[in-house]
Motif scaffolding. Structure first.
Motif, PDB file in Angstrom:
ATOM      1  N   ASN A  71      52.925  40.568  19.309  1.00  0.00           N
ATOM      2  CA  ASN A  71      51.804  40.180  18.585  1.00  0.00           C
ATOM      3  C   ASN A  71      51.569  40.109  17.423  1.00  0.00           C
ATOM      4  O   ASN A  71      52.644  40.314  16.631  1.00  0.00           O
ATOM      5  CB  ASN A  71      51.515  42.273  17.982  1.00  0.00           C
ATOM      6  N   MET A 112      42.896  35.128  18.422  1.00  0.00           N
ATOM      7  CA  MET A 112      44.027  35.298  19.637  1.00  0.00           C
ATOM      8  C   MET A 112      44.169  35.853  20.561  1.00  0.00           C
ATOM      9  O   MET A 112      43.865  35.807  21.951  1.00  0.00           O
ATOM     10  CB  MET A 112      46.093  34.801  19.108  1.00  0.00           C
ATOM     11  N   ASN A 113      43.254  37.609  20.076  1.00  0.00           N
ATOM     12  CA  ASN A 113      43.429  38.398  20.947  1.00  0.00           C
ATOM     13  C   ASN A 113      41.890  38.217  22.174  1.00  0.00           C
ATOM     14  O   ASN A 113      42.575  38.806  23.419  1.00  0.00           O
ATOM     15  CB  ASN A 113      42.918  39.327  20.080  1.00  0.00           C
ATOM     16  N   ASP A 115      41.365  34.998  22.933  1.00  0.00           N
ATOM     17  CA  ASP A 115      42.540  34.203  24.263  1.00  0.00           C
ATOM     18  C   ASP A 115      42.792  34.743  25.035  1.00  0.00           C
ATOM     19  O   ASP A 115      42.824  34.347  26.333  1.00  0.00           O
ATOM     20  CB  ASP A 115      43.171  33.249  23.405  1.00  0.00           C
ATOM     21  N   TYR A 116      44.087  35.950  24.739  1.00  0.00           N
ATOM     22  CA  TYR A 116      44.617  36.183  25.803  1.00  0.00           C
ATOM     23  C   TYR A 116      43.975  37.140  26.807  1.00  0.00           C
ATOM     24  O   TYR A 116      43.761  37.393  27.922  1.00  0.00           O
ATOM     25  CB  TYR A 116      45.846  37.369  25.344  1.00  0.00           C
ATOM     26  N   ASN A 119      42.415  34.392  29.176  1.00  0.00           N
ATOM     27  CA  ASN A 119      43.765  33.728  29.990  1.00  0.00           C
ATOM     28  C   ASN A 119      43.928  34.927  30.802  1.00  0.00           C
ATOM     29  O   ASN A 119      44.875  34.296  32.472  1.00  0.00           O
ATOM     30  CB  ASN A 119      44.704  33.846  29.712  1.00  0.00           C
ATOM     31  N   CYS A 146      44.006  27.065  30.544  1.00  0.00           N
ATOM     32  CA  CYS A 146      44.070  28.051  28.941  1.00  0.00           C
ATOM     33  C   CYS A 146      44.411  27.566  28.098  1.00  0.00           C
ATOM     34  O   CYS A 146      44.030  27.330  27.152  1.00  0.00           O
ATOM     35  CB  CYS A 146      45.780  29.086  29.350  1.00  0.00           C
ATOM     36  N   ARG A 150      42.318  27.573  24.580  1.00  0.00           N
ATOM     37  CA  ARG A 150      42.392  27.602  23.422  1.00  0.00           C
ATOM     38  C   ARG A 150      41.754  26.854  21.919  1.00  0.00           C
ATOM     39  O   ARG A 150      41.897  27.202  21.580  1.00  0.00           O
ATOM     40  CB  ARG A 150      44.089  28.029  23.150  1.00  0.00           C
TER      41      ARG A 150
END
Length: 402
Positions: A71, A112-113, A115-116, A119, A146, A150
């Motif tokens: 994280n 980023m969260n 993106d996760y 994914n 992926c 990103r």
């Protein structure tokens, strides 16, 4: 000074590429640091000196930032590609640039969260190809696509914000009251101290503190340069490790360590150790864990348990004759996942196979041709529900199950 369309596109592209670096690989840490990206920004903007000055100030607030459990609380990379160019164009001083970087970094963590989350779709498609044994399809969906998503998620906003937003931002900054900009500067001046405090907390073991203060006083009162001090520090670190390595061997840094032999002489001795409060407490902590991460070892003469003399040669031959192919926490099992009926397994001072299976998430780590049968046995035993391995072992497992 303004940001041209080409500069905005290049900066966005470089930011997207930096964010696509696979974590925990060579260069991943470097690509996520402010000071590395400041070099690229300076080259694109044509003012390396100013980019490095601002970048060095920004780097201070991220000195102690770590990604605990994967994280990432903030994003130094995105903060670099927005705050440094904007500060260069708008004429912001370094403290105001630091204050600007903080919200941008937090925004990057939220990107980023997102993106996760996205994914998950690609990972499911990759799993479909993995089930078919299609390595190329799995690589496309789980890695390439992926990465493209990103890169676009970061490159497009950065390029857009820098090209269309720099002029507007300059106007907004000109209209901001003086007391607000002074407040931002004061806050920015405090943030590097927070970064130093975090990194100092990470190294605050009593045995290391004399080195910390020695370095501070040397650079403060002798005016020695940072590079000579760094070289001296490396030399002293080498000497310290060389002359204290024996003190570290066998030292229990963690209180939750079983202070007992792994294998004892007989079952009665094992029972005695298991009744000890210190041993029992650690076993109970392990049994109550939510996640267990362990290696899957092969049972051969080159394995760790043989090289460390955990299994004497005579017992090794006996376990192999009974069908042993692998071990987890030294519990030896066969290719079908059954524990070998042998006194060796009954003399282990360790969490039992049965209680290990009760832990919700059990991550097994193993790779290589020599461990294929051990991995297969661990999967069949049901002891592993998350496997980290290489392509060679994965293809073998798929072929066997088909």
């Amino acid at each position: 000074m303004t940001i041209s369309l080409m500069q905005a596109i290049l900066l966005g592209l470089f930011c997207g590429i930096a964010k696509c670096c696979i974590p925990y690989t060579t260069g991943a840490f470097m690509f996520n640091t402010v000071i590395f990206n400041a070099v690229i920004i300076g080259a694109v903007m044509g003012d390396m000196t100013q980019a490095m000055i601002i970048g060095a100030s920004l780097q201070l607030i991220y000195l102690g930032v770590i990604s605990a459990g994967g994280n990432q609380p903030t994003d130094p990379c995105l903060a670099s590609y927005v705050a440094i160019p904007v500060a260069m164009v708008s004429g912001l001083n370094t403290t105001a640039a630091v204050a600007l970087a903080v919200p941008v970094g937090l925004l990057g963590a939220q990107l980023m969260n997102l993106d996760y989350l996205l994914n998950g779709f690609f990972a499911q498609r990759g799993d479909t190809f993995a089930e078919k044994g299609d390595a190329a399809g799995m690589t496309r969906w789980s890695v390439i696509y992926c990465g493209i998503i990103r890169a676009l998620m970061f490159a497009v906003p950065v390029a857009t914000a820098l090209y269309f937003g720099s002029g507007a931002l300059q106007g907004i900054l000109d209209d901001i009251p003086k007391f607000v900009t002074n407040g931002l500067s004061a806050m920015g001046a405090c943030l590097p101290a927070v970064g130093f405090a975090i990194i100092a907390n990470l190294i605050s073991k009593p045995r290391y503190m004399p080195f910390f203060f020695a370095g501070f006083f040397l650079i403060q009162y002798t005016k020695i340069g940072t590079i000579p001090l760094l070289l001296a520090g490396l030399f002293l670190t080498f000497l310290y490790i060389t002359f204290t390595i024996k003190d570290y061997k066998g030292e229990a840094e963690d209180e939750d360590e079983i202070m007992a032999p792994l294998v004892v002489a007989d079952e009665q001795a094992k029972q005695k150790f298991m009744e000890e409060e210190s041993v029992r407490n650690v076993i109970e902590i392990a049994e109550g864990a939510d996640v267990a991460v362990f290696g899957i070892g092969a049972l051969d003469y080159n394995s760790t348990i043989m090289n460390t003399d955990i299994i004497p040669p005579g017992e090794y031959d006996r376990l192999k004759d009974k069908g042993g192919v692998g071990e987890i926490l030294c519990h030896v099992f066969d290719i079908e996942g059954n524990l070998i009926e042998d006194s060796f397994n009954k003399r282990l001072v360790s969490i039992s196979f049965e209680n290990l299976k009760k832990i919700p998430i059990r991550v097994g780590v193993a790779y290589g041709k020599e461990k294929r049968q051990a991995i297969l046995g661990a999967l069949r035993a049901g002891i592993v529900n998350v496997l980290i391995t290489d392509m060679q072992a994965a293809e073998y497992l798929i072929a066997v199950e088909q």
